[in-house]
Design a protein around this motif. Structure first.
Motif: not given
Length: 159
Positions: A129-141
């Motif tokens: 499936t499409p994958t992304y990482f939501n990183i705390r403290g970053r304005p974008f995934d």
């Protein structure tokens, strides 16, 4: 390395086996270990450390097979001591009464595991499936899986 397989059955055999998440059994194990040493249990909860054990669960109606793999001998010994002290009373797990039907313990020598394993030089991860990482403290995934984010995530899942 020891693998414990706890086979559990509902005390009331007329009920259907409930859906229980594996992390619930971490609490069950910690309760068993508290009977031996509360400081030891606290040490197993050290934040930001990879835990020296893994927990998984298999449903095989009418049994619930709870697997615990221990990488430390002291954990295995504490579990065995705790089991020897445990009376044959129902275990309350997520609000359900279970009975311990059987405990299987298998020792797996790490040396033999290393000898029989194939050396891995590289491997491929295929995302379904499409994958992304939501990183705390970053304005974008992060849209693409980068190794620097994959392995801490795997350690988090292990824990």
């Amino acid at each position: 390395m020891q693998q414990f397989i706890f086979q559990l059955a509902l005390k009331d055999q007329t009920q259907r086996l409930p859906h229980i998440y594996p992390y619930v059994f971490r609490g069950v194990v910690m309760e068993l270990l508290k009977k031996i040493d509360t400081k030891f249990v606290d040490a197993l909860h050290t934040p930001n450390e990879i835990r020296p054990y893994a927990i998984s669960l298999k449903r095989e109606e009418p049994l619930l097979n709870f697997h615990l793999v221990s990488l430390k001998e002291e954990i295995s010994n504490a579990i065995i001591q705790s089991l020897l002290k445990t009376e044959n009373v129902p275990l309350k797990i997520a609000g359900w009464d279970f009975i311990l039907v059987r405990v299987q313990i298998e020792t797996i020598p790490l040396v033999s595991l290393m000898r029989t394993s194939q050396k891995v030089i590289k491997f491929k991860i295929r995302y379904l499936t499409p994958t992304y990482f939501n990183i705390r403290g970053r304005p974008f995934d992060i849209r693409f899986p980068e190794p620097v984010f994959i392995f801490p995530n795997l350690a988090k899942i292990w824990n």
